[in-house]
Design a protein around this motif. Structure first.
Motif, PDB file in Angstrom:
ATOM      1  N   GLN A 217       0.798  -1.218   0.000  1.00  0.00           N
ATOM      2  CA  GLN A 217       0.000   0.000   0.000  1.00  0.00           C
ATOM      3  C   GLN A 217       0.839   1.279   0.000  1.00  0.00           C
ATOM      4  OE1 GLN A 217      -3.352   0.446  -0.400  1.00  0.00           O
ATOM      5  NE2 GLN A 217      -3.266  -1.718  -0.897  1.00  0.00           N
ATOM      6  N   PRO A 218       1.919   1.395   0.792  1.00  0.00           N
ATOM      7  CA  PRO A 218       2.734   2.621   0.715  1.00  0.00           C
ATOM      8  C   PRO A 218       3.339   2.850  -0.659  1.00  0.00           C
ATOM      9  CG  PRO A 218       3.201   1.417   2.739  1.00  0.00           C
ATOM     10  CD  PRO A 218       2.354   0.518   1.902  1.00  0.00           C
ATOM     11  N   GLU A 219       3.826   1.768  -1.309  1.00  0.00           N
ATOM     12  CA  GLU A 219       4.401   1.901  -2.645  1.00  0.00           C
ATOM     13  C   GLU A 219       3.332   2.274  -3.669  1.00  0.00           C
ATOM     14  OE1 GLU A 219       7.569   1.828  -3.318  1.00  0.00           O
ATOM     15  OE2 GLU A 219       8.097   1.376  -1.240  1.00  0.00           O
ATOM     16  N   MET A 220       2.154   1.690  -3.535  1.00  0.00           N
ATOM     17  CA  MET A 220       1.057   2.011  -4.452  1.00  0.00           C
ATOM     18  C   MET A 220       0.633   3.473  -4.305  1.00  0.00           C
ATOM     19  SD  MET A 220      -1.139  -1.505  -3.934  1.00  0.00           S
ATOM     20  CE  MET A 220      -2.542  -0.900  -4.878  1.00  0.00           C
ATOM     21  N   LYS A 221       0.640   3.966  -3.082  1.00  0.00           N
ATOM     22  CA  LYS A 221       0.275   5.359  -2.853  1.00  0.00           C
ATOM     23  C   LYS A 221       1.295   6.300  -3.484  1.00  0.00           C
ATOM     24  CE  LYS A 221      -1.264   8.452   0.847  1.00  0.00           C
ATOM     25  NZ  LYS A 221      -1.463   8.593   2.313  1.00  0.00           N
ATOM     26  N   LYS A 222       2.578   5.944  -3.438  1.00  0.00           N
ATOM     27  CA  LYS A 222       3.611   6.766  -4.066  1.00  0.00           C
ATOM     28  C   LYS A 222       3.418   6.812  -5.584  1.00  0.00           C
ATOM     29  CE  LYS A 222       7.162   5.872  -0.551  1.00  0.00           C
ATOM     30  NZ  LYS A 222       8.494   5.259  -0.296  1.00  0.00           N
ATOM     31  N   ILE A 223       3.082   5.657  -6.167  1.00  0.00           N
ATOM     32  CA  ILE A 223       2.864   5.604  -7.620  1.00  0.00           C
ATOM     33  C   ILE A 223       1.657   6.465  -8.001  1.00  0.00           C
ATOM     34  CG2 ILE A 223       2.216   4.080  -9.526  1.00  0.00           C
ATOM     35  CD1 ILE A 223       3.872   1.894  -8.202  1.00  0.00           C
ATOM     36  N   GLN A 224       0.607   6.398  -7.210  1.00  0.00           N
ATOM     37  CA  GLN A 224      -0.579   7.188  -7.512  1.00  0.00           C
ATOM     38  C   GLN A 224      -0.292   8.688  -7.423  1.00  0.00           C
ATOM     39  OE1 GLN A 224      -3.436   5.710  -4.706  1.00  0.00           O
ATOM     40  NE2 GLN A 224      -3.871   3.847  -5.872  1.00  0.00           N
ATOM     41  N   GLU A 225       0.515   9.097  -6.455  1.00  0.00           N
ATOM     42  CA  GLU A 225       0.842  10.510  -6.331  1.00  0.00           C
ATOM     43  C   GLU A 225       1.811  10.963  -7.420  1.00  0.00           C
ATOM     44  OE1 GLU A 225       2.384  10.932  -2.415  1.00  0.00           O
ATOM     45  OE2 GLU A 225       0.407  10.791  -1.428  1.00  0.00           O
TER      46      GLU A 225
END
Length: 424
Positions: free
Chosen positions: A71-79
């Motif tokens: 989830q933290p990595e996915m959030k970085k990609i989304q931002e």
């Protein structure tokens, strides 16, 4: 709903055959036309299906935890790619491929169970319509129509008319009371299952959108069960209530014995494991060794509860090995733990020396040569008659008594040292 159920008509024959086999067993005990015989047949069908789905359930747990980790990595990609949806999707798929995760794996048990659910609905709907289906012939059809569960026919629904319920030898009040109670129990069991997942088995150190989605589903699913439950036959409600209770018990077992790292359930589990290991001096089984092995392999990446577990072993004179075994170690108690906290019996912490005054540093060599360091006066030291000492002459040495007293007391008060003649 009939259209959806007809899509799974290919599996109605196997489902009806399994129900008939269980009915022949329970019918010999409770009677072939009783609700116990047909109701327990449906319950047994659920248990058989869920046992077969245990491997998928284990895969679902692993997939869910892998998604929580990402989830933290996915959030970085989304931002990073919030203005480029195509690039965002490509990076997401690349992340899934590199980590070997699959978002659909968490839905496998539900997807695998759906055909059996709709096939059972189709079978019970045919019984209510007085139609034979699968291996259920006319004789079994008549027996199923006579079966009542707490006064409600197996094929009756909450929304059925009074005439249809009377045709099944029952009353509309009995049907609606029984179905309402079962719908409420269905919704409560689903809510409790989701709630214990959110409150006990979620890493509280990471706040992600995934947690918000799970919290939303905790309230959405019970409402869905309540809305659609009024259109389910009593037999289908028995099936769904049984599978909800099974899921709740299965979830409780997983939370108790294999909790998510960083969750409150892990804190409680490691506390129990610490008490047992320190009492027995070893791990009990392969599962405990696997957990200890995983904690040791994390090293400095351990969370708060895992560090507390390692420290507890160190204080008890035990050492966790890389293979998951726990052995006794005499030097462990005196060594520091991985976060720098000394264990029981550890050597005292080294204290920093007190800061010396300038006069103390000057008299240091004299003390090393054998001068007395006690506060008592020496024989050659002039007696203190209560009068103030005469001021030292310029260029001369200060009285030894006053210098030594100030050096021993460590105070910087009193007359200052005169300037040297070279600075005049």
């Amino acid at each position: 709903m009939d259209t959806i159920a007809s899509l799974f008509s290919f599996i109605t024959t196997p489902v009806s055959w399994v129900i008939v086999q269980f009915h022949s067993v329970y019918g010999a005990v409770f009677g072939p036309d009783t609700g116990w015989a047909w109701g327990l047949s449906i319950v047994s069908l659920v248990i058989l299906i869920r046992i077969c789905l245990i491997p998928l359930f284990v895969k679902q747990i692993k997939a869910t935890r892998a998604m929580q980790t990402l989830q933290p990595e996915m959030k970085k990609i989304q931002e990073r790619y919030k203005n480029d949806k195509q690039r965002q999707s490509e990076e997401m798929m690349k992340l899934y491929k590199e980590t070997g995760t699959n978002p659909l794996s968490s839905c496998l048990p539900i997807l695998a169970q759906s055909p059996f659910f709709f096939a059972l609905y189709h079978v019970l709907n045919s019984i209510a319509s007085n139609d034979t289906i699968g291996v259920i012939n006319t004789r079994l059809l008549e027996s199923a129509q006579k079966a009542h569960i707490f006064g409600a026919p197996l094929a009756a629904k909450f929304t059925d008319s009074s005439a249809k319920v009377e045709a099944l030898n029952s009353s509309l009040t009995d049907v609606r009371v029984v179905t309402a109670i079962m719908i409420v129990l269905m919704s409560l069991s689903q809510f409790y299952t989701q709630r214990q997942l959110m409150t006990k088995n979620v890493d509280t150190t990471v706040k992600t959108p995934f947690m918000q989605q799970q919290k939303m589903l905790m309230y959405v699913f019970p409402v869905i069960f309540a809305v659609f439950g009024i259109n389910f036959p009593v037999g289908v409600l028995v099936y769904w209530l049984t599978t909800n209770v099974w899921t709740m018990g299965q979830q409780m077992y997983v939370i108790h014995n294999n909790p998510t790292p960083g969750s409150k359930a892990q804190a409680a589990y490691l506390e129990r494991l610490t008490k047992h290991v320190t009492h027995q001096g070893k791990t009990r089984n392969r599962r405990e060794r696997a957990i200890v092995k995983a904690i040791v392999a994390k090293g400095r990446d351990r969370n708060e509860y895992e560090r507390k577990f390692i420290n507890g072993l160190n204080k008890a004179g035990l050492a966790a090995q890389a293979d998951g075994m726990v052995i006794k170690s005499e030097g462990t108690a005196a060594a520091q733990s991985d976060d720098g906290t000394p264990g029981t019996g550890a050597a005292p912490k080294r204290q920093q020396p007190k800061r010396q005054s300038k006069s103390q540093r000057q008299t240091g060599p004299a003390k090393a040569a054998g001068e007395p360091t006690s506060l008592t006066k020496s024989d050659d030291e002039p007696e203190d008659d209560g009068k103030p000492a005469a001021p030292a002459k310029k260029g001369g040495a200060k009285p030894a008594g006053s210098t030594r007293s100030r050096a021993q007391s460590g105070q910087r008060k009193g007359p200052q040292r005169p300037k040297s003649s070279s600075k005049k």
